[in-house]
Motif scaffolding. Structure first.
Motif, PDB file in Angstrom:
ATOM      1  N   GLN A   1       0.811  -1.133   0.056  1.00  0.00           N
ATOM      2  CA  GLN A   1       0.061  -0.022  -0.019  1.00  0.00           C
ATOM      3  C   GLN A   1       0.779   1.194   0.144  1.00  0.00           C
ATOM      4  O   GLN A   1       1.888   1.312   0.470  1.00  0.00           O
ATOM      5  N   LEU A   2       0.426   2.203  -0.671  1.00  0.00           N
ATOM      6  CA  LEU A   2       0.993   3.633  -0.712  1.00  0.00           C
ATOM      7  C   LEU A   2       0.286   4.496   0.278  1.00  0.00           C
ATOM      8  O   LEU A   2      -0.645   4.780  -0.074  1.00  0.00           O
ATOM      9  N   LEU A   3       0.809   4.798   1.424  1.00  0.00           N
ATOM     10  CA  LEU A   3       0.208   5.732   2.408  1.00  0.00           C
ATOM     11  C   LEU A   3       0.762   7.137   2.167  1.00  0.00           C
ATOM     12  O   LEU A   3       1.801   7.359   2.136  1.00  0.00           O
ATOM     13  N   VAL A   4      -0.161   8.103   2.119  1.00  0.00           N
ATOM     14  CA  VAL A   4       0.311   9.372   1.651  1.00  0.00           C
ATOM     15  C   VAL A   4      -0.048  10.492   2.615  1.00  0.00           C
ATOM     16  O   VAL A   4      -1.038  10.397   3.223  1.00  0.00           O
ATOM     17  N   SER A   5       0.482  11.188   2.703  1.00  0.00           N
ATOM     18  CA  SER A   5       0.254  12.455   3.664  1.00  0.00           C
ATOM     19  C   SER A   5      -0.524  13.468   3.147  1.00  0.00           C
ATOM     20  O   SER A   5      -0.498  13.857   2.110  1.00  0.00           O
ATOM     21  N   GLY A   6      -1.036  14.571   4.010  1.00  0.00           N
ATOM     22  CA  GLY A   6      -1.832  15.522   3.194  1.00  0.00           C
ATOM     23  C   GLY A   6      -0.863  16.746   3.175  1.00  0.00           C
ATOM     24  O   GLY A   6       0.420  16.455   3.520  1.00  0.00           O
ATOM     25  N   GLN A   7      -1.145  17.820   2.504  1.00  0.00           N
ATOM     26  CA  GLN A   7      -0.506  18.862   2.440  1.00  0.00           C
ATOM     27  C   GLN A   7      -1.074  20.225   2.416  1.00  0.00           C
ATOM     28  O   GLN A   7      -2.379  20.274   2.338  1.00  0.00           O
ATOM     29  N   LEU A   8      -0.554  21.073   2.892  1.00  0.00           N
ATOM     30  CA  LEU A   8      -0.870  22.624   3.178  1.00  0.00           C
ATOM     31  C   LEU A   8      -0.865  23.248   1.643  1.00  0.00           C
ATOM     32  O   LEU A   8      -0.090  22.970   0.833  1.00  0.00           O
TER      33      LEU A   8
END
Length: 51
Positions: free
Chosen positions: A24-31
């Motif tokens: 799985q590719l877990l991505v973060s959010g961004q501002l």
């Protein structure tokens, strides 16, 4: 395994943009920050989303 990118704004904290775990590719959010100026794009959430 961290998946860093040079296309994102500089991190404001300690985190990875994405991590691959068990297929799985877990991505973060961004501002909504303009990478050139370092400023928020807008106070309007619609403009932030459309960038």
């Amino acid at each position: 395994m961290p998946r860093p990118t040079t296309d994102a704004p500089v991190a404001i904290g300690l985190y990875s943009e994405a991590i691959a775990v068990n297929g799985q590719l877990l991505v973060s959010g961004q501002l909504p920050i303009d990478p050139v100026t370092g400023a928020f794009i807008s106070a309007d959430p619609v403009e932030q989303a459309l960038g």
